[in-house]
Design a protein around this motif. Sequence first.
Motif, PDB file in Angstrom:
ATOM      1  N   SER A   4      -2.186  -2.010  12.281  1.00 48.34           N
ATOM      2  CA  SER A   4      -0.958  -1.859  13.071  1.00 48.34           C
ATOM      3  C   SER A   4      -0.078  -0.746  12.497  1.00 48.34           C
ATOM      4  O   SER A   4       0.555   0.004  13.252  1.00 48.34           O
ATOM      5  CB  SER A   4      -0.192  -3.181  13.122  1.00 48.34           C
ATOM      6  N   ILE A   5      -0.021  -0.643  11.181  1.00 54.72           N
ATOM      7  CA  ILE A   5       0.778   0.399  10.538  1.00 54.72           C
ATOM      8  C   ILE A   5       0.241   1.788  10.886  1.00 54.72           C
ATOM      9  O   ILE A   5       1.004   2.698  11.226  1.00 54.72           O
ATOM     10  CB  ILE A   5       0.817   0.173   9.012  1.00 54.72           C
ATOM     11  N   LYS A   6      -1.067   1.950  10.837  1.00 55.46           N
ATOM     12  CA  LYS A   6      -1.671   3.240  11.194  1.00 55.46           C
ATOM     13  C   LYS A   6      -1.400   3.579  12.660  1.00 55.46           C
ATOM     14  O   LYS A   6      -1.064   4.720  12.999  1.00 55.46           O
ATOM     15  CB  LYS A   6      -3.180   3.211  10.935  1.00 55.46           C
ATOM     16  N   ARG A   7      -1.548   2.581  13.542  1.00 58.40           N
ATOM     17  CA  ARG A   7      -1.314   2.825  14.966  1.00 58.40           C
ATOM     18  C   ARG A   7       0.144   3.213  15.213  1.00 58.40           C
ATOM     19  O   ARG A   7       0.445   4.085  16.035  1.00 58.40           O
ATOM     20  CB  ARG A   7      -1.674   1.576  15.779  1.00 58.40           C
ATOM     21  N   HIS A   8       1.056   2.585  14.502  1.00 60.95           N
ATOM     22  CA  HIS A   8       2.488   2.876  14.615  1.00 60.95           C
ATOM     23  C   HIS A   8       2.771   4.326  14.215  1.00 60.95           C
ATOM     24  O   HIS A   8       3.598   5.002  14.846  1.00 60.95           O
ATOM     25  CB  HIS A   8       3.236   1.923  13.678  1.00 60.95           C
ATOM     26  N   GLU A   9       2.086   4.809  13.195  1.00 64.56           N
ATOM     27  CA  GLU A   9       2.237   6.197  12.751  1.00 64.56           C
ATOM     28  C   GLU A   9       1.631   7.166  13.762  1.00 64.56           C
ATOM     29  O   GLU A   9       2.208   8.220  14.069  1.00 64.56           O
ATOM     30  CB  GLU A   9       1.603   6.364  11.373  1.00 64.56           C
ATOM     31  N   GLY A  65       0.843  -1.195   0.000  1.00 64.99           N
ATOM     32  CA  GLY A  65       0.000   0.000   0.000  1.00 64.99           C
ATOM     33  C   GLY A  65       0.874   1.240   0.000  1.00 64.99           C
ATOM     34  O   GLY A  65       1.948   1.245  -0.590  1.00 64.99           O
ATOM     35  N   GLU A  66       0.471   2.286   0.696  1.00 66.81           N
ATOM     36  CA  GLU A  66       1.170   3.574   0.631  1.00 66.81           C
ATOM     37  C   GLU A  66       2.212   3.776   1.724  1.00 66.81           C
ATOM     38  O   GLU A  66       3.020   4.691   1.653  1.00 66.81           O
ATOM     39  CB  GLU A  66       0.147   4.718   0.676  1.00 66.81           C
ATOM     40  N   SER A  67       2.197   2.946   2.764  1.00 71.64           N
ATOM     41  CA  SER A  67       3.137   3.081   3.880  1.00 71.64           C
ATOM     42  C   SER A  67       4.097   1.899   3.869  1.00 71.64           C
ATOM     43  O   SER A  67       3.705   0.763   4.137  1.00 71.64           O
ATOM     44  CB  SER A  67       2.389   3.134   5.216  1.00 71.64           C
ATOM     45  N   PHE A  68       5.371   2.187   3.584  1.00 66.89           N
ATOM     46  CA  PHE A  68       6.363   1.126   3.417  1.00 66.89           C
ATOM     47  C   PHE A  68       7.140   0.901   4.716  1.00 66.89           C
ATOM     48  O   PHE A  68       8.324   1.224   4.820  1.00 66.89           O
ATOM     49  CB  PHE A  68       7.363   1.479   2.310  1.00 66.89           C
ATOM     50  N   HIS A  69       6.483   0.370   5.730  1.00 62.12           N
ATOM     51  CA  HIS A  69       7.208   0.102   6.973  1.00 62.12           C
ATOM     52  C   HIS A  69       6.523  -0.990   7.785  1.00 62.12           C
ATOM     53  O   HIS A  69       5.371  -1.353   7.539  1.00 62.12           O
ATOM     54  CB  HIS A  69       7.354   1.379   7.808  1.00 62.12           C
ATOM     55  N   PHE A 126       1.301   6.635  16.950  1.00 57.47           N
ATOM     56  CA  PHE A 126       2.169   6.601  18.123  1.00 57.47           C
ATOM     57  C   PHE A 126       3.285   7.639  17.984  1.00 57.47           C
ATOM     58  O   PHE A 126       3.594   8.383  18.916  1.00 57.47           O
ATOM     59  CB  PHE A 126       2.763   5.200  18.275  1.00 57.47           C
ATOM     60  N   LEU A 127       3.865   7.711  16.807  1.00 58.58           N
ATOM     61  CA  LEU A 127       4.943   8.662  16.543  1.00 58.58           C
ATOM     62  C   LEU A 127       4.435  10.099  16.702  1.00 58.58           C
ATOM     63  O   LEU A 127       5.101  10.948  17.318  1.00 58.58           O
ATOM     64  CB  LEU A 127       5.479   8.442  15.125  1.00 58.58           C
ATOM     65  N   ALA A 128       3.260  10.359  16.150  1.00 59.64           N
ATOM     66  CA  ALA A 128       2.672  11.700  16.244  1.00 59.64           C
ATOM     67  C   ALA A 128       2.398  12.085  17.697  1.00 59.64           C
ATOM     68  O   ALA A 128       2.641  13.230  18.108  1.00 59.64           O
ATOM     69  CB  ALA A 128       1.376  11.755  15.435  1.00 59.64           C
ATOM     70  N   LEU A 129       1.925  11.123  18.474  1.00 60.77           N
ATOM     71  CA  LEU A 129       1.630  11.387  19.883  1.00 60.77           C
ATOM     72  C   LEU A 129       2.904  11.636  20.685  1.00 60.77           C
ATOM     73  O   LEU A 129       2.943  12.504  21.569  1.00 60.77           O
ATOM     74  CB  LEU A 129       0.846  10.219  20.487  1.00 60.77           C
ATOM     75  N   GLN A 130       3.952  10.882  20.390  1.00 62.91           N
ATOM     76  CA  GLN A 130       5.226  11.076  21.102  1.00 62.91           C
ATOM     77  C   GLN A 130       5.808  12.459  20.844  1.00 62.91           C
ATOM     78  O   GLN A 130       6.426  13.062  21.712  1.00 62.91           O
ATOM     79  CB  GLN A 130       6.226   9.993  20.676  1.00 62.91           C
ATOM     80  N   LEU A 131       5.589  12.970  19.634  1.00 63.76           N
ATOM     81  CA  LEU A 131       6.092  14.298  19.268  1.00 63.76           C
ATOM     82  C   LEU A 131       5.151  15.420  19.711  1.00 63.76           C
ATOM     83  O   LEU A 131       5.502  16.595  19.623  1.00 63.76           O
ATOM     84  CB  LEU A 131       6.301  14.380  17.750  1.00 63.76           C
ATOM     85  N   GLY A 132       3.950  15.046  20.169  1.00 59.16           N
ATOM     86  CA  GLY A 132       2.976  16.047  20.589  1.00 59.16           C
ATOM     87  C   GLY A 132       2.515  16.930  19.449  1.00 59.16           C
ATOM     88  O   GLY A 132       2.307  18.142  19.618  1.00 59.16           O
TER      89      GLY A 132
END
Length: 345
Positions: free
Chosen positions: A84-89, A67-71, A91-97
């Motif tokens: 899981s891919i969406k949640r992983h993304e 798909g569009e997210s290669f990770h 998570f990153l946004a939340l950590q950065l606030g």
Amino acid sequence: MSKTGALDLASGLGGKINKKEVESAVEQYEKYHVYHGGDEETRKTNYSDMVNKYYDLATSFYEFGWGESFHFAPRWKGESLRESIKRHEHFLALQLGLKSGMKVLDVGCGIGGPLREIARFSSTSITGLNNNEYQISRGVELNKESGLAENCNFVKADFMKMPFTDSTFDAIYAIEATCHAPDALGCYKEIYRVLKPGQCFAAYEWCMTDHFNPENEVHQKIKAEIELGNGLPDVRSTRQCLEALKLAGFEVIWEKDLAVDSPLPWYLPLDTSVISITSFRLTSFGRFLTKSMVKALEFVRLAPAGSDRVSSFLEKAAEGLVEGGRKEIFTPMYFFLVRKPHSAS
């Protein structure tokens, strides 16, 4: 929309490389790697050419299969790969606030799948940095289709020499991308430079773990397969990445290999012993069908000569990744959250 059909795969093979030159590009790319007589120093010296060739050759396969997210992503039982891919993304946004009004940089953004997801999730304006023309052209097209063309954009540039003034961004992230850098310290220094003082950088890095033994021939073979199949100059250790972050000037808030606590193995999508309906194209039979289809498309000249060879080195990558995961010598999700000090000039 992501390209998901056989003809979409065929039309994208080779990216911006002239279709008549794809086979030659494959040969040149392969020669950078140990399996074909290459060495680490040559890969680092020519990293820009190597990585560009890799993504011109491999992007169509990635988009067809992932798909569009290669990770990768840690995954809960009962959770689909896409979830899981969406949640992983997120998570990153939340950590950065991340929040509305912030100016954010995605370092090594691919075709912008995470960029679009994080922009929608956090209502931020995101710039995607990428040095591959074909991926940027796909990203621009997908941004328009998603209605994000006005607040998300792309810049074609090398992340070792970013075309931004000092202290430009409120937050920066990288998802399995800075592993392509020939020098981690140099890359992290550039990120440090363009980040505003007091603000944070977060990333998922591809790394060898403490279980990796450089004297072990099996371990060396797995590492070489990962480098060949994924366009990497070298796979650094978690300790090397952490040390480079500190030398670049960052304050480490926290860091952890998120693969360790993943309820399901991160490499599950590539495990040929697993049957999946939702990720059928990544299963053993799905990959066999894809490889057979690529051979047929190449035979009837809908896909350029050399396409099957690309499919083969991507298969080699999958084998190396699965073995690296099983032996716990490799992780694609060494996570860190670091801050540029307030006192930084």
